[in-house]
Write a protein that holds these residues in place. Structure first.
Motif, PDB file in Angstrom:
ATOM      1  N   SER A   2       0.822  -1.019   0.039  1.00 30.01           N
ATOM      2  CA  SER A   2       0.001   0.024  -0.015  1.00 30.01           C
ATOM      3  C   SER A   2       0.732   1.518   0.027  1.00 30.01           C
ATOM      4  O   SER A   2       2.061   1.406   0.511  1.00 30.01           O
ATOM      5  CB  SER A   2      -0.821  -0.103   1.163  1.00 30.01           C
ATOM      6  OG  SER A   2      -0.195   0.169   2.319  1.00 30.01           O
ATOM      7  N   SER A   4       1.164   5.244   1.113  1.00 28.21           N
ATOM      8  CA  SER A   4       0.697   6.258   2.009  1.00 28.21           C
ATOM      9  C   SER A   4       0.496   7.573   1.493  1.00 28.21           C
ATOM     10  O   SER A   4       1.256   8.016   0.506  1.00 28.21           O
ATOM     11  CB  SER A   4       1.706   6.210   3.295  1.00 28.21           C
ATOM     12  OG  SER A   4       1.423   5.183   4.026  1.00 28.21           O
ATOM     13  N   PRO A  21      -3.105   4.895   4.126  1.00 27.52           N
ATOM     14  CA  PRO A  21      -2.965   4.368   2.959  1.00 27.52           C
ATOM     15  C   PRO A  21      -3.997   4.655   1.949  1.00 27.52           C
ATOM     16  O   PRO A  21      -5.152   4.651   2.527  1.00 27.52           O
ATOM     17  CB  PRO A  21      -3.175   2.672   3.225  1.00 27.52           C
ATOM     18  CG  PRO A  21      -2.695   2.464   4.722  1.00 27.52           C
ATOM     19  CD  PRO A  21      -3.015   3.907   5.283  1.00 27.52           C
TER      20      PRO A  21
END
Length: 105
Positions: A2, A4, A21
């Motif tokens: 993921s 951010s 995320p």
């Protein structure tokens, strides 16, 4: 993996920039709106004064609702929910600490 991103949310007339995320962005925005609503309800009651106290009362009310008004699966894994609540409180603490107004100290 993921990525951010920073998300700006407004809670009780203050803006907070929170790393989140991308896939959790809408959840964070919804949570911030819900918290803002709860804090405004508490502030408008006139019984609690000060943003810190309002935040604590809102956190207690939301936690109480989470633990006592949800289906049995919430009760079955309190340690998991406790970790989530602790994580959210840590995020709020970081946001408050980074946004601390020296005039209020």
């Amino acid at each position: 993996m993921s990525v951010s991103n920073s998300v700006n949310v407004q809670i009780l007339d203050k803006e907070y920039c929170i790393n989140c995320p991308q896939e959790e962005r809408s959840n964070l925005v919804s949570a911030a709106r819900y918290l803002d609503t709860k804090m405004r309800e508490i502030r408008s009651s006139g019984k609690v004064i000060g943003a810190d106290r309002i935040a604590v009362m809102a956190a207690l009310n939301i936690t109480h609702d989470l633990l006592h008004n949800k289906p049995a699966d919430v009760q079955a894994a309190p340690e998991a929910k406790s970790d989530q609540v602790r994580d959210l409180l840590d995020r709020v603490d970081l946001a408050l600490a980074s946004d601390q107004d020296p005039a209020q100290s």
